[in-house]
Design an enzyme around this catalytic site. Structure first.
Site, PDB file in Angstrom:
ATOM      1  CD1 TRP A   1      -2.649   1.640   0.453  1.00  0.00           C
ATOM      2  CD2 TRP A   1      -1.968   1.935   2.570  1.00  0.00           C
ATOM      3  NE1 TRP A   1      -3.335   2.712   0.963  1.00  0.00           N
ATOM      4  CE2 TRP A   1      -2.930   2.917   2.268  1.00  0.00           C
ATOM      5  CE3 TRP A   1      -1.407   1.931   3.846  1.00  0.00           C
ATOM      6  CZ2 TRP A   1      -3.351   3.870   3.189  1.00  0.00           C
ATOM      7  CZ3 TRP A   1      -1.814   2.880   4.759  1.00  0.00           C
ATOM      8  CH2 TRP A   1      -2.779   3.837   4.440  1.00  0.00           C
TER       9      TRP A   1
ATOM     10  CG  ASP B   1      -1.812  -2.192   7.526  1.00  0.00           C
ATOM     11  OD1 ASP B   1      -2.886  -2.077   8.152  1.00  0.00           O
ATOM     12  OD2 ASP B   1      -1.521  -1.484   6.535  1.00  0.00           O
TER      13      ASP B   1
ATOM     14  CE  LYS C   1      -9.971  -0.676   4.218  1.00  0.00           C
ATOM     15  NZ  LYS C   1      -9.090   0.506   4.266  1.00  0.00           N
TER      16      LYS C   1
HETATM   17  N1  PLA Z   1      -3.564  -0.332   5.400  1.00  0.00           N
HETATM   18  C1  PLA Z   1      -3.894  -0.846   4.218  1.00  0.00           C
HETATM   19  C2  PLA Z   1      -3.190  -2.076   3.744  1.00  0.00           C
HETATM   20  C3  PLA Z   1      -4.871  -0.227   3.430  1.00  0.00           C
HETATM   21  O1  PLA Z   1      -5.178  -0.755   2.260  1.00  0.00           O
HETATM   22  C4  PLA Z   1      -5.502   0.945   3.893  1.00  0.00           C
HETATM   23  C5  PLA Z   1      -6.528   1.654   3.066  1.00  0.00           C
HETATM   24  C6  PLA Z   1      -5.144   1.419   5.167  1.00  0.00           C
HETATM   25  C7  PLA Z   1      -4.165   0.757   5.887  1.00  0.00           C
HETATM   26  C8  PLA Z   1      -5.716   2.638   5.795  1.00  0.00           C
HETATM   27  O2  PLA Z   1      -7.068   2.797   5.817  1.00  0.00           O
HETATM   28  P1  PLA Z   1      -7.768   3.719   6.890  1.00  0.00           P
HETATM   29  O3  PLA Z   1      -6.809   4.771   7.309  1.00  0.00           O
HETATM   30  O4  PLA Z   1      -8.972   4.264   6.231  1.00  0.00           O
HETATM   31  O5  PLA Z   1      -8.115   2.814   8.021  1.00  0.00           O
HETATM   32  N2  PLA Z   1      -6.346   1.609   1.668  1.00  0.00           N
HETATM   33  C9  PLA Z   1      -7.371   2.143   0.757  1.00  0.00           C
HETATM   34  C10 PLA Z   1      -7.648   3.616   0.986  1.00  0.00           C
HETATM   35  C11 PLA Z   1      -8.685   1.398   0.926  1.00  0.00           C
HETATM   36  C12 PLA Z   1      -6.453   4.517   1.046  1.00  0.00           C
HETATM   37  O6  PLA Z   1      -5.544   4.434   0.210  1.00  0.00           O
HETATM   38  O7  PLA Z   1      -6.430   5.340   1.968  1.00  0.00           O
HETATM   39  C13 PLA Z   1      -6.855   1.891  -0.664  1.00  0.00           C
HETATM   40  O8  PLA Z   1      -7.583   2.200  -1.620  1.00  0.00           O
HETATM   41  O9  PLA Z   1      -5.759   1.324  -0.807  1.00  0.00           O
END
Ligand code: PLA
Length: 410
Positions: free
Chosen positions: A138, A219, A255
């Site tokens: 991510w 995570d 989510k």
């Molecule tokens: N960790 C991972 C692996 C994630 O995919 C995301 C969210 C988070 C943490 C953090 O989410 P939060 O702060 O809302 O709890 N990833 C998303 C959204 C869904 C984003 O990029 O913020 C994504 O589209 O990858």
């Protein structure tokens, strides 16, 4: 008297590039084409492609209104009932770690804010210690670590040849890291690849971490949302906890409870004794206080109400299964559409093997650009699509777009 300036002192501030994930939503909003499809950010949509507020969340909010709850500050560590519920959900209420008080839990600003607190703790208490992150991961993991000044490097994870896990490369890189490094792991539904280690591979990863004295940092952003089962999706974390690792675990309710904008999550640190847990918690609070003082209460109360009430808890699990099921349904339909339209014999079965809300399509940046520019399909440039933003009706259209981009764009 105001000071007149000919040239602003902000003149050397350049325009930041759009965020690779959230910037996609901004571009999507600006597109006026009726066929447009947002598969960028991982946000659950209904079959009508509308945002979804879980019914159980509405019920928990109704309860809160009836109780006439106030808006006083929470303690720095957050809502006690939430912190208890979130640790129990992660490890299981009868886990010895919980029973013995070996866990420091602090409510955070969702997954991101919780990761940030953990990273800030590492920067303060383990200066110079390197964090290893998966390649790819991510995108925000890198920003979070870099912004608190924690050095990081990558371990191999994805094998484009097999569209699977590069297990050998992963183990080699973990072995090659300096003893006592921190290894960031995705608890389930790896983002962006959708590829998780098998239970046997998790065991071998744990062996390697133990051997090298590395510390896991999990995570957990998709517990219950990947498989539909809260317990199955936490099995990796529980395995490491039962082996006695000291470790960090960040959690998110964006989510699995659809609480994206409520910013509710937690950072947990699992430790060998209750005394250490108390000390670590006190220092996490000390990090939080000058950052944001104390966390918001609304989402914390929703989680505490849902988890604390057996009827609401069962309803939540049913809704989670429904969401996970809908995503599996479009996964299947997309695969079948690709299979029937593409006569080349290319193996698209990776789509079925990947789990969670994403599919890592293997499309290159220019192919992804074609998806957006020609087909109005919005996705991240690493080739990731969010299946949570897809419905059955659009699977054929998406398959056409993928086939065109894959075969006609270099
Ligand atoms: N960790 C991972 C692996 C994630 O995919 C995301 C969210 C988070 C943490 C953090 O989410 P939060 O702060 O809302 O709890 N990833 C998303 C959204 C869904 C984003 O990029 O913020 C994504 O589209 O990858």
């Amino acid at each position: 008297m105001a000071v007149a300036v000919d040239v602003s002192r902000f003149e050397n501030v350049s325009m930041a590039p759009p965020d690779p994930i959230l910037g996609v939503s901004e571009a999507f909003k600006a597109d006026t084409d009726a066929t447009k499809l947002n598969l960028g950010v991982g946000a659950y949509r209904t079959e009508d492609l509308q945002p979804y507020v879980l019914k159980v969340v509405n019920k928990a909010e109704q309860l809160m209104l009836e109780r006439g709850e106030n808006k006083e500050y929470l303690p720095i560590e957050g809502l006690a009932a939430f912190n208890k519920a979130t640790a129990e959900l992660l490890l299981g209420a009868d886990n010895p770690v919980i029973k013995n008080g070996q866990i420091a839990t602090v409510q955070g600003l969702s997954g991101t804010g919780s990761l940030r607190l953990g990273a800030a703790f590492i920067a303060r208490y383990f200066p110079g210690v390197k964090v290893l992150i998966s390649s790819p991961t991510w995108g925000n993991h890198k920003n979070i670590l870099s912004d608190v000044g924690v050095p990081w490097s990558e371990y191999r994870y994805f094998d484009p040849q097999t569209v699977g896990l590069d297990f050998k490369g992963m183990i080699e890189d973990i072995k090659g890291a300096p003893n006592g490094s921190v290894i960031l792991l995705h608890g389930c539904a790896h983002n962006p690849t959708g590829i998780d280690p098998t239970p046997e591979q998790w065991e071998a990863i744990a062996d390697e971490l133990e051997e090298k004295g590395h510390m896991p940092f999990f995570d957990v952003a998709y517990q219950g949302f990947a498989s539909g089962s809260l317990d199955d999706d936490a099995s990796s974390v529980r395995k490491f906890a039962s082996r006695g690792f000291e470790m960090f675990v960040a959690q998110s309710y964006s989510k699995n409870l659809g609480l994206y904008a409520e910013r509710i999550g937690a950072i947990n640190v699992i430790l060998p004794t209750a005394d250490l847990a108390a000390r670590v918690k006190s220092q996490l609070k000390r990090l939080a206080r000058p950052m944001y003082s104390n966390p918001p209460v609304h989402g914390a109360r929703i989680v505490a109400n849902v988890v604390g009430d057996s009827v609401l808890f069962d309803e939540w699990r049913a809704e989670m299964q429904m969401m996970a099921g809908r995503i599996k349904g479009v996964r299947q339909k997309l695969y079948e559409a690709l299979l029937s339209k593409d006569k080349s014999g290319k193996d698209w079965s990776f789509i079925l093997k990947q789990i969670g809300m994403f599919s890592f399509t293997g499309l290159t940046k220019s192919q992804s650009d074609n998806m957006t520019d020609k087909w109005h399909v919005y996705m991240t440039k690493d080739g990731r699509i969010s299946l949570a933003g897809l419905n059955l009706a659009k699977c054929d259209y998406l398959a056409d777009a993928i086939i065109d981009s894959y075969y006609n764009v270099k």
